[in-house]
Design a protein around this motif. Structure first.
Motif, PDB file in Angstrom:
ATOM      1  N   SER A 122      71.992 -26.774  45.119  1.00 23.51           N
ATOM      2  CA  SER A 122      71.068 -25.737  44.654  1.00 23.51           C
ATOM      3  C   SER A 122      71.170 -25.507  43.147  1.00 23.51           C
ATOM      4  N   PHE A 123      70.007 -25.414  42.494  1.00 23.33           N
ATOM      5  CA  PHE A 123      69.938 -24.849  41.147  1.00 23.33           C
ATOM      6  C   PHE A 123      70.008 -23.333  41.310  1.00 23.33           C
ATOM      7  N   ILE A 124      70.945 -22.710  40.651  1.00 16.14           N
ATOM      8  CA  ILE A 124      71.129 -21.274  40.837  1.00 16.14           C
ATOM      9  C   ILE A 124      70.243 -20.485  39.862  1.00 16.14           C
ATOM     10  N   PHE A 125      70.394 -20.730  38.591  1.00 18.44           N
ATOM     11  CA  PHE A 125      69.576 -20.064  37.582  1.00 18.44           C
ATOM     12  C   PHE A 125      69.781 -20.800  36.262  1.00 18.44           C
ATOM     13  N   PHE A 126      69.068 -20.394  35.220  1.00 20.82           N
ATOM     14  CA  PHE A 126      69.289 -20.969  33.898  1.00 20.82           C
ATOM     15  C   PHE A 126      69.162 -19.879  32.853  1.00 20.82           C
ATOM     16  N   GLU A 127      69.788 -20.127  31.730  1.00 20.20           N
ATOM     17  CA  GLU A 127      69.815 -19.175  30.627  1.00 20.20           C
ATOM     18  C   GLU A 127      69.268 -19.863  29.383  1.00 20.20           C
ATOM     19  N   GLU A 128      68.274 -19.277  28.775  1.00 16.76           N
ATOM     20  CA  GLU A 128      67.684 -19.861  27.572  1.00 16.76           C
ATOM     21  C   GLU A 128      68.532 -19.538  26.346  1.00 16.76           C
ATOM     22  N   GLN A 129      68.734 -20.585  25.525  1.00 16.70           N
ATOM     23  CA  GLN A 129      69.529 -20.443  24.314  1.00 16.70           C
ATOM     24  C   GLN A 129      68.669 -20.468  23.049  1.00 16.70           C
ATOM     25  N   SER A 130      67.407 -20.867  23.188  1.00 19.26           N
ATOM     26  CA  SER A 130      66.534 -21.031  22.021  1.00 19.26           C
ATOM     27  C   SER A 130      65.448 -19.959  22.016  1.00 19.26           C
ATOM     28  N   ASP A 131      64.670 -19.968  20.970  1.00 15.93           N
ATOM     29  CA  ASP A 131      63.562 -19.037  20.843  1.00 15.93           C
ATOM     30  C   ASP A 131      62.515 -19.345  21.919  1.00 15.93           C
ATOM     31  N   GLN A 132      62.018 -18.305  22.554  1.00 15.26           N
ATOM     32  CA  GLN A 132      61.096 -18.506  23.673  1.00 15.26           C
ATOM     33  C   GLN A 132      59.762 -19.103  23.235  1.00 15.26           C
ATOM     34  N   PHE A 133      59.454 -19.069  21.941  1.00 15.17           N
ATOM     35  CA  PHE A 133      58.180 -19.600  21.468  1.00 15.17           C
ATOM     36  C   PHE A 133      58.306 -21.056  20.984  1.00 15.17           C
ATOM     37  N   SER A 134      59.496 -21.622  20.992  1.00 18.25           N
ATOM     38  CA  SER A 134      59.667 -23.001  20.539  1.00 18.25           C
ATOM     39  C   SER A 134      59.119 -23.970  21.580  1.00 18.25           C
ATOM     40  N   GLN A 135      58.682 -25.136  21.082  1.00 14.80           N
ATOM     41  CA  GLN A 135      58.085 -26.124  21.973  1.00 14.80           C
ATOM     42  C   GLN A 135      59.118 -26.683  22.949  1.00 14.80           C
ATOM     43  N   ASN A 136      60.300 -26.986  22.437  1.00 14.38           N
ATOM     44  CA  ASN A 136      61.404 -27.452  23.270  1.00 14.38           C
ATOM     45  C   ASN A 136      62.456 -26.357  23.366  1.00 14.38           C
ATOM     46  N   ARG A 137      62.963 -26.176  24.547  1.00 10.44           N
ATOM     47  CA  ARG A 137      63.899 -25.086  24.780  1.00 10.44           C
ATOM     48  C   ARG A 137      65.262 -25.618  25.175  1.00 10.44           C
ATOM     49  N   GLN A 138      66.283 -24.987  24.639  1.00 16.02           N
ATOM     50  CA  GLN A 138      67.637 -25.335  25.043  1.00 16.02           C
ATOM     51  C   GLN A 138      68.059 -24.404  26.173  1.00 16.02           C
ATOM     52  N   LEU A 139      68.415 -24.999  27.279  1.00 15.61           N
ATOM     53  CA  LEU A 139      68.767 -24.223  28.469  1.00 15.61           C
ATOM     54  C   LEU A 139      70.203 -24.493  28.888  1.00 15.61           C
ATOM     55  N   LYS A 140      70.842 -23.480  29.410  1.00 19.64           N
ATOM     56  CA  LYS A 140      72.103 -23.637  30.133  1.00 19.64           C
ATOM     57  C   LYS A 140      71.739 -23.533  31.613  1.00 19.64           C
ATOM     58  N   ILE A 141      71.793 -24.672  32.288  1.00 19.52           N
ATOM     59  CA  ILE A 141      71.341 -24.749  33.682  1.00 19.52           C
ATOM     60  C   ILE A 141      72.556 -24.693  34.598  1.00 19.52           C
ATOM     61  N   PHE A 142      72.565 -23.731  35.495  1.00 17.66           N
ATOM     62  CA  PHE A 142      73.689 -23.546  36.420  1.00 17.66           C
ATOM     63  C   PHE A 142      73.297 -24.043  37.818  1.00 17.66           C
ATOM     64  N   TYR A 143      74.147 -24.868  38.375  1.00 13.83           N
ATOM     65  CA  TYR A 143      73.925 -25.345  39.741  1.00 13.83           C
ATOM     66  C   TYR A 143      75.271 -25.487  40.445  1.00 13.83           C
ATOM     67  N   GLU A 144      75.232 -25.660  41.746  1.00 11.45           N
ATOM     68  CA  GLU A 144      76.468 -25.733  42.529  1.00 11.45           C
ATOM     69  C   GLU A 144      77.341 -26.898  42.085  1.00 11.45           C
ATOM     70  N   TYR A 145      78.633 -26.648  42.039  1.00 18.58           N
ATOM     71  CA  TYR A 145      79.587 -27.680  41.652  1.00 18.58           C
ATOM     72  C   TYR A 145      80.246 -28.242  42.904  1.00 18.58           C
ATOM     73  N   LEU A 146      80.110 -29.566  43.106  1.00 17.32           N
ATOM     74  CA  LEU A 146      80.742 -30.255  44.234  1.00 17.32           C
ATOM     75  C   LEU A 146      81.639 -31.356  43.661  1.00 17.32           C
ATOM     76  N   PRO A 147      82.934 -31.194  43.744  1.00 16.74           N
ATOM     77  CA  PRO A 147      83.842 -32.142  43.083  1.00 16.74           C
ATOM     78  C   PRO A 147      84.042 -33.466  43.797  1.00 16.74           C
ATOM     79  N   LEU A 148      83.674 -33.563  45.076  1.00 12.22           N
ATOM     80  CA  LEU A 148      83.981 -34.774  45.844  1.00 12.22           C
ATOM     81  C   LEU A 148      82.710 -35.582  46.120  1.00 12.22           C
TER      82      LEU A 148
END
Length: 399
Positions: A101-127
């Motif tokens: 599952s993708f849980i949520f994401f957090e924007e790091q850049s200006d919301q009006f920019s053409q390209n956005r830098q995101l911190k994307i959080f999803y479930e971590y499965l180590p195996l």
């Protein structure tokens, strides 16, 4: 799973409190009460109080923990376009037990920019499957047949979920299929939102025969083939690279793998994987067709069905127990016969010391001895037949 694992680790983990992005779930001051029949995983990813940094895997990837639960998320920081943002936002709404599952994401850049830098959080499965094969191959601990069946049926449902939305995976590797030890599920992650920017990073490890040609191929069928080889690798506990020679499939090696598979998993697993690995893509099913096929073979009864794992040892144990019981019975009969013979010898000795015994009594004794010899021979013949039968039975079961 991550080649740069443990590159760096922050000495002081920092919490990300009260994320306010509209795509993120609301963080409570204390965990809310769990609803009746609520999935534990769904509860943990919506009822946490803070997100704490655990470790940096690479410059763009980190691991976080949802407090107060022992639930971990992977955070990937990347620059994406507006269409990708929309696709990621859509995927945060998906819930499927066999999809990461993708849980949520957090924007790091200006919301009006053409390209956005995101911190994307999803479930971590180590195996992942590669690690699982390495782990089990050390002790030759083969995966039970029922677990392989759950893997095939569960992942097929996840791929059907994607196919109905027109999405192919096209990045199936031994390291992109995961085993969730917490919920005992095999899972995949939809990576299609990121394929456009780095297509070279997203391709199947085991390519179907029609890959790379000029034909208009069905990518769903290519994924069926790719997953089939991955499952075959897990069944045999070894990497299947040897099946491919200079990028082409060796039918000899593939057939050898099927022979090994048949010894370990005769029945529906053998039948299903042969269906998934049909060379002719026109005959190979896509996910919807494979799901229908699985429904037809789900309750298929195989006569003398042998798992090749635990059942084989059970059959051998039963055979040895039968052998021991029959040997004990033969020994018991032999002891009784020996005792009877000793009694007869005593009687004969007494008769020899008494010359007054009649000829009729001597004839009677001779008849008894003759009958006893006949009984001895019958027991010997019976014992031979028992030994031969057990030997054939054991040899057959061992094969």
């Amino acid at each position: 799973m991550y080649p740069e694992y443990c590159v760096a680790q922050r000495q002081q983990p920092y919490p990300l409190h009260k994320i306010t992005q509209s795509y993120n779930p609301v963080i409570q001051n204390e965990p809310r009460a769990r609803q009746p029949n609520e999935n534990p995983k769904d509860y943990m990813i919506t009822a946490y109080t803070s997100i704490n940094h655990v470790i940096d895997i690479s410059p763009t990837t980190s691991i976080y923990r949802l407090d107060p639960f022992a639930k971990y998320l992977c955070c990937w920081t990347n620059t994406v376009g507006l269409e990708e943002v929309s696709a990621i936002q859509e995927r945060t709404k998906w819930k499927h037990p066999n999809l990461v599952s993708f849980i949520f994401f957090e924007e790091q850049s200006d919301q009006f920019s053409q390209n956005r830098q995101l911190k994307i959080f999803y479930e971590y499965l180590p195996l992942d499957i590669k690690q699982l094969i390495d782990k089990r191959s050390r002790t030759q601990e083969y995966v039970p047949e029922e677990e392989i069946w759950k893997m095939i049926s569960g992942l097929c449902e996840a791929f059907v979920f994607l196919q109905k939305r027109g999405i192919t995976h096209s990045a199936l590797t031994l390291e992109s299929v995961y085993f969730d030890e917490e919920y005992l599920l095999y899972r995949i992650q939809d990576v299609s939102p990121f394929r456009a920017r780095a297509p070279q990073l997203f391709e199947n490890q085991y390519k179907s025969p029609e890959s790379g040609g000029n034909l208009r191929v069905n990518r769903f069928k290519q994924d069926v083939f790719g997953l089939g080889i991955i499952i075959l690798s897990l069944c045999l506990l070894k990497n299947s690279d040897y099946i491919f020679e200079n990028g082409a499939i060796s039918l000899i090696h593939l057939n050898d793998s099927f022979e090994q598979l048949k010894q370990l998993y005769p029945g529906r697993i053998d039948i299903i994987l042969k269906k998934m690995l049909i060379i002719d893509f026109n005959l190979r099913p896509d996910w919807l067709e494979l799901q229908l096929f699985l429904t037809n073979v789900k309750d298929m009864q195989i006569h003398n069905f042998d798992l090749g794992l635990t059942n084989k040892s059970s059959i051998l144990n039963s055979s040895f127990q039968l052998y021991q019981q029959q040997q004990q019975q033969v020994q018991k009969t032999f002891d009784q016969l020996t005792l009877s013979q000793e009694n007869r010898e005593i009687t004969n000795n007494n008769n020899n010391t008494k010359f007054t015994s009649s000829i009729n009594n001597n004839n009677s004794t001779l008849n008894k001895t003759s009958n006893t010899d006949s009984v001895d021979q019958k027991l010997i013949n019976l014992n031979k037949r028992i030994q031969e039968t057990l030997s054939k039975s054991l040899n057959k079961n061992i094969r």
